[in-house]
Structures are given as C-alpha cells and as structure tokens.
Motif scaffolding. Structure first.
Motif, PDB file in Angstrom:
ATOM      1  N   GLU A 106       0.833  -1.201   0.000  1.00 43.38           N
ATOM      2  CA  GLU A 106       0.000   0.000   0.000  1.00 43.38           C
ATOM      3  C   GLU A 106       0.873   1.259   0.000  1.00 43.38           C
ATOM      4  OE1 GLU A 106      -3.714  -0.435   2.692  1.00 43.38           O
ATOM      5  OE2 GLU A 106      -2.291  -1.963   3.361  1.00 43.38           O
ATOM      6  N   THR A 107       1.918   1.246   0.804  1.00 50.72           N
ATOM      7  CA  THR A 107       2.807   2.407   0.866  1.00 50.72           C
ATOM      8  C   THR A 107       3.542   2.598  -0.459  1.00 50.72           C
ATOM      9  OG1 THR A 107       3.091   2.025   3.235  1.00 50.72           O
ATOM     10  CG2 THR A 107       4.682   3.480   2.163  1.00 50.72           C
ATOM     11  N   LEU A 108       3.954   1.510  -1.074  1.00 49.78           N
ATOM     12  CA  LEU A 108       4.633   1.596  -2.368  1.00 49.78           C
ATOM     13  C   LEU A 108       3.710   2.215  -3.414  1.00 49.78           C
ATOM     14  CD1 LEU A 108       7.335   0.834  -3.706  1.00 49.78           C
ATOM     15  CD2 LEU A 108       6.294  -1.348  -4.357  1.00 49.78           C
ATOM     16  N   LEU A 109       2.455   1.773  -3.436  1.00 56.21           N
ATOM     17  CA  LEU A 109       1.490   2.361  -4.353  1.00 56.21           C
ATOM     18  C   LEU A 109       1.271   3.838  -4.038  1.00 56.21           C
ATOM     19  CD1 LEU A 109      -0.615   2.049  -6.635  1.00 56.21           C
ATOM     20  CD2 LEU A 109      -2.280   1.413  -4.860  1.00 56.21           C
ATOM     21  N   ALA A 110       1.227   4.171  -2.750  1.00 56.79           N
ATOM     22  CA  ALA A 110       1.001   5.563  -2.342  1.00 56.79           C
ATOM     23  C   ALA A 110       2.099   6.482  -2.868  1.00 56.79           C
ATOM     24  CB  ALA A 110       0.916   5.656  -0.820  1.00 56.79           C
ATOM     25  N   VAL A 111       3.342   6.065  -2.744  1.00 63.92           N
ATOM     26  CA  VAL A 111       4.439   6.901  -3.243  1.00 63.92           C
ATOM     27  C   VAL A 111       4.318   7.066  -4.751  1.00 63.92           C
ATOM     28  CG1 VAL A 111       6.934   7.130  -3.498  1.00 63.92           C
ATOM     29  CG2 VAL A 111       5.979   6.259  -1.367  1.00 63.92           C
ATOM     30  N   TYR A 112       4.030   5.992  -5.451  1.00 69.42           N
ATOM     31  CA  TYR A 112       3.919   6.059  -6.901  1.00 69.42           C
ATOM     32  C   TYR A 112       2.797   7.014  -7.332  1.00 69.42           C
ATOM     33  CZ  TYR A 112       3.053   4.632 -11.714  1.00 69.42           C
ATOM     34  OH  TYR A 112       2.856   4.630 -13.071  1.00 69.42           O
ATOM     35  N   ILE A 113       1.639   6.896  -6.695  1.00 68.20           N
ATOM     36  CA  ILE A 113       0.487   7.708  -7.073  1.00 68.20           C
ATOM     37  C   ILE A 113       0.676   9.172  -6.668  1.00 68.20           C
ATOM     38  CG2 ILE A 113      -1.962   8.143  -6.595  1.00 68.20           C
ATOM     39  CD1 ILE A 113      -1.492   5.810  -8.493  1.00 68.20           C
ATOM     40  N   THR A 114       1.048   9.419  -5.417  1.00 67.33           N
ATOM     41  CA  THR A 114       1.139  10.806  -4.943  1.00 67.33           C
ATOM     42  C   THR A 114       2.299  11.552  -5.587  1.00 67.33           C
ATOM     43  OG1 THR A 114       2.459  10.214  -2.982  1.00 67.33           O
ATOM     44  CG2 THR A 114       0.066  10.186  -2.737  1.00 67.33           C
ATOM     45  N   ALA A 115       3.437  10.887  -5.744  1.00 69.32           N
ATOM     46  CA  ALA A 115       4.577  11.542  -6.393  1.00 69.32           C
ATOM     47  C   ALA A 115       4.253  11.865  -7.839  1.00 69.32           C
ATOM     48  CB  ALA A 115       5.821  10.666  -6.298  1.00 69.32           C
TER      49      ALA A 115
END
Length: 236
Positions: free
Chosen positions: A122-131
């Motif tokens: 979930e955190t990996l996806l979060a960085v990808y999406i938000t960045a």
C-alpha cells in the motif's frame, strides 16, 4: 451539496500537461495570480522529494526480496537526485534550502503519514500515485517562474525510475483479486489528500475567485492518475 471538481460538469476548456521530455504543443494555464512566491514553491518542491526518498528508504528495510529492494532503491535514488537538484537551484539563488523547507515540514509530514499504508505494498502504491500527481502539478506551476521555473521543470522531468515498481505492483494485483480490490480502494483514498496538498500550494486568498482557471489542471491530473491506474490494471 458540495461537488468535488471530478464530479462537476465538463470544464469549458482543457489543459494538457506536458509529457516529460516534450517541450512543445501544450496549452498553459496562466498561474500568475495563483502561484505562490518563488521561495514557497521551491521549499515545498524540495521537501516533497525528500519525503518520497525517506518513505522509499523505509520500504527498502521492510522488503525481504532482493530484487524488489534493488528496484525501490533505484526509485529512492531518483527522488534524492531531484531533491538535490532543487536544492542546487535554491543555493544558486543565494537562499538556504533548510530555511525554505522548514515551514512545510509539519503539514507535508502529516500528509506523508496519511499515505503510509498498513502493508508495504500500500505504501509503495502511495508513493507512486502521490509523487506522480504532485510532480505533474509542480511541473505545471513551474511555468510561472521564468528561468528558475524552467530549471525546476527539467529536474521534475527526470526519470523517476518507477518502471520496476509498477511491475512489482502489477504482479501483486494479478496474483490475487483481494489485493486488486484493496489497492484500488487505497488509491482512490489517496486522491483527495493529494489534491488538497496541491490546492494548499496555491495562493489561498485568490483560489475561490480563480477556480475556473485551476480546474483544467485538476482535470488533467485526474486523467494522468487514471492512466497510471490503468497501466497497473486498477480502476481509477
């Protein structure tokens, strides 16, 4: 009833954010009345990249597979490179990068805490999406700052080394329908918080009266977000 920008009728005009590496053919929205002062823009942009680096570095420790560690390390290195590039611009202007970043530490750290998931994926996806969304937004803002903005735009267009992260996420999604559902819902939760960070970067005293000017940018951000989701096999 309040409508978010993605629930409203189609805007009267559209804006196309430049593809990275593409220097022509893009319509621009005039941010002159809405763009923050230069030091505020630079401080936030620099601290965002530092935050991506920190989160990805923590994920390296939480990831047991060696190949995935290496992929996340490369993405972390790309974020650090962008941070250093922005810091170099700040120094060339005779400013102190720590002084410029410090006012945004509290609220950007709070945003980052909200995007840390219960599980590493979930955190990996979060960085990808938000960045991805915020880099696009700051790239659009950069056109307000002349030569300094062009330097920042060049930095933001640098390769973010996320191709392997996308592959990691795709394998996870394809392996299990439960993961697909979980990550899809998680990505949708991230959008509101990310858009709020983008709005807070603008001059709040002019935002209400200039909403029509900014809305096309939000529309494009959502379009780019949908394309990222589609590439992973998730519904936006």
């Amino acid at each position: 009833m309040v409508k978010w920008f993605w629930q409203r009728d189609a805007p009267r005009r559209t804006l196309t954010l430049r593809a990275r590496g593409d220097d022509g053919g893009a319509m621009r929205v005039d941010f002159a009345e809405l763009a923050p002062e230069l030091n505020r823009f630079l401080g936030q942009a620099a601290y965002l990249q530092l935050g991506y680096f920190e989160t990805l570095t923590r994920l390296i420790r939480a990831t047991p597979e060696l190949d995935e560690k290496a992929a996340i390390t490369r993405a972390a290195g790309a974020a650090l490179s962008k941070h250093r590039g922005i810091v170099d611009v700040i120094r060339d202007l005779g400013e102190d990068s720590t002084d410029l970043m410090l006012p945004f530490r509290e609220h950007l750290d709070a945003f980052r805490r909200k995007t840390i998931g219960a599980r590493p994926r979930e955190t990996l996806l979060a960085v990808y999406i938000t960045a991805g969304m915020l880099d696009d937004f700051y790239l659009a803002l950069a056109s307000s700052y002349g030569e300094t903005g062009r330097r920042i735009a060049d930095i933001l267009r640098e390769d973010d080394d996320t191709e392997e992260i996308v592959e990691i996420l795709k394998r996870t999604i394809e392996s299990d329908d439960e993961w697909r559902s979980l990550l899809s819902m998680w990505a949708r939760r991230l959008v509101g918080d990310t858009v709020l960070v983008a709005r807070q970067a603008l001059r709040s005293e002019r935002l209400a009266e200039e909403e029509d000017r900014v809305e096309p940018v939000y529309t494009e951000l959502m379009g780019a977000h949908a394309r990222r989701m589609d590439a992973m096999g998730l519904a936006a």
